[in-house]
Design an enzyme around this catalytic site. Structure first.
Site, PDB file in Angstrom:
ATOM      1  N   ASP A  10      56.032  57.242  47.068  1.00 54.36           N
ATOM      2  CA  ASP A  10      55.028  57.670  46.086  1.00 54.36           C
ATOM      3  C   ASP A  10      53.983  58.454  46.884  1.00 54.36           C
ATOM      4  OD1 ASP A  10      53.168  57.563  43.781  1.00 54.36           O
ATOM      5  OD2 ASP A  10      52.116  56.086  45.005  1.00 54.36           O
ATOM      6  N   ASP A  12      50.135  59.513  45.548  1.00 50.94           N
ATOM      7  CA  ASP A  12      48.723  59.134  45.370  1.00 50.94           C
ATOM      8  C   ASP A  12      48.535  57.621  45.469  1.00 50.94           C
ATOM      9  OD1 ASP A  12      48.911  61.741  43.084  1.00 50.94           O
ATOM     10  OD2 ASP A  12      47.669  61.802  44.875  1.00 50.94           O
TER      11      ASP A  12
HETATM   12  C1  XBP Z   1      49.204  59.394  40.533  1.00 50.25           C
HETATM   13  C2  XBP Z   1      48.946  60.005  39.222  1.00 50.25           C
HETATM   14  C3  XBP Z   1      48.584  61.456  39.169  1.00 50.25           C
HETATM   15  C4  XBP Z   1      47.232  61.697  39.853  1.00 50.25           C
HETATM   16  C5  XBP Z   1      46.582  62.967  39.357  1.00 50.25           C
HETATM   17  O1  XBP Z   1      50.445  59.906  40.965  1.00 50.25           O
HETATM   18  O2  XBP Z   1      49.058  59.335  38.213  1.00 50.25           O
HETATM   19  O3  XBP Z   1      48.495  61.809  37.805  1.00 50.25           O
HETATM   20  O4  XBP Z   1      46.339  60.636  39.508  1.00 50.25           O
HETATM   21  O5  XBP Z   1      47.437  64.045  39.645  1.00 50.25           O
HETATM   22  P1  XBP Z   1      51.451  59.010  41.916  1.00 50.25           P
HETATM   23  P2  XBP Z   1      47.713  65.147  38.508  1.00 50.25           P
HETATM   24  O6  XBP Z   1      52.723  58.854  41.076  1.00 50.25           O
HETATM   25  O7  XBP Z   1      51.655  59.850  43.149  1.00 50.25           O
HETATM   26  O8  XBP Z   1      50.785  57.687  42.220  1.00 50.25           O
HETATM   27  O9  XBP Z   1      46.390  65.528  37.924  1.00 50.25           O
HETATM   28  O10 XBP Z   1      48.393  66.271  39.241  1.00 50.25           O
HETATM   29  O11 XBP Z   1      48.614  64.448  37.516  1.00 50.25           O
HETATM   30 MG    MG Z   2      50.573  56.049  43.356  1.00 47.58          MG
END
Ligand code: XBP
Ligand code: MG
Length: 255
Positions: A10, A12
């Site tokens: 993953d 973020d």
């Molecule tokens: C986390 C998310 C993303 C980010 C924002 O992604 O839910 O939506 O918060 O990015 P991950 P965008 O699956 O890597 O934990 O605005 O590009 O959606």
């Molecule tokens: Mg994440």
């Protein structure tokens, strides 16, 4: 027995703590630039993180906090425009290199590459955000280390739906039992385990209260040789930090 063939990361909250000081700030800069008096502080953003996807998060905010904002009818175009501005601001924040990889990520990626265990990414954010983060933290050659960057709108349903992980497995031409995922949130864990993938969770401040029952192991971070990780849940390991061998041992417990 299925040997570990690929680790799917993953982004973020897992590769780096990008939400509080990255995405959240980028959203606020886009709102201010559009002349909107919306401001997502750390507390409200923590609530909004229950909704994955930036465009979906803005829509949820509109429909639950700001219906009287005067946007009439179908505001999908306004949301798309705001999100494009937000992504531009996010890239600027990441390029400033104020957000680093979480402890152990660079080391683990190196170990996995040495052991020829394939790397992939499955994320809700956009592919351009992934490239910006990898370029800023590992260098421009590093994006090629990942055999698949499964990101954002490439699938119809975002996490917690398993679609992004199914897509990643298809691109890797691997079975779920050949892989292990590393996630940070309940939505991410539901997605990876929904696709049948054994998952290690590295939690963070925004997800510490999430339900990680389905994880093979929950740690506070991957750790480093001089900075042990703390096992929050799951079987104790014979090492004080997560290594490529740890992942192979965890994977073997389930596959
Ligand atoms: C986390 C998310 C993303 C980010 C924002 O992604 O839910 O939506 O918060 O990015 P991950 P965008 O699956 O890597 O934990 O605005 O590009 O959606
Ligand atoms: Mg994440």
């Amino acid at each position: 027995m299925n040997h570990l063939k690929a680790v799917i990361f993953d982004v973020d909250g897992t590769l780096a703590e990008t939400e509080r000081d990255g995405h959240r700030q980028a959203f606020n800069r886009a709102f201010a630039e559009a002349g909107l008096d919306w401001h997502w502080d750390e507390q409200i953003y923590g609530q909004l993180l229950a909704v994955t996807g930036g465009k979906e998060r803005i829509q949820y905010y509109l429909e639950n906090f700001h219906l009287q904002c005067g946007f009439a009818g179908d505001y999908s175009e306004i949301i798309a425009s705001l999100h494009a501005d937000k992504t531009r601001h996010y890239a600027q924040i990441i390029e400033a290199k104020t957000i680093e990889l979480r402890p152990g990520i660079k080391r683990l990626i190196g170990e996995l590459r040495e052991q020829e265990i394939r790397l992939a990414i499955a994320t809700t954010t956009t592919a351009e955000n992934v490239t910006a983060l990898i370029n800023a933290t590992l260098g421009e050659a590093a994006i090629s280390w990942f055999d698949c960057i499964a990101a954002g709108d490439v699938v119809p349903a975002k996490k917690p739906a398993p679609d992004i992980y199914h897509y990643c497995l298809q691109q890797l031409q691997l079975d779920a039992r050949d892989c292990l995922a590393i996630e940070d949130s309940a939505n991410g864990l539901l997605a990876s385990t929904g696709a049948g993938i054994t998952t290690l969770v590295t939690l963070n401040a925004y997800t510490v209260e999430d339900d990680f029952t389905q994880a093979i192991c929950v740690v506070d971070q991957l750790g480093e040789p001089n900075a042990p990780c703390q096992v929050i849940d799951g079987s104790p390991m014979n090492t004080s930090y997560i290594t490529a061998q740890s992942l192979q041992d965890l994977h073997a417990q389930n596959n």
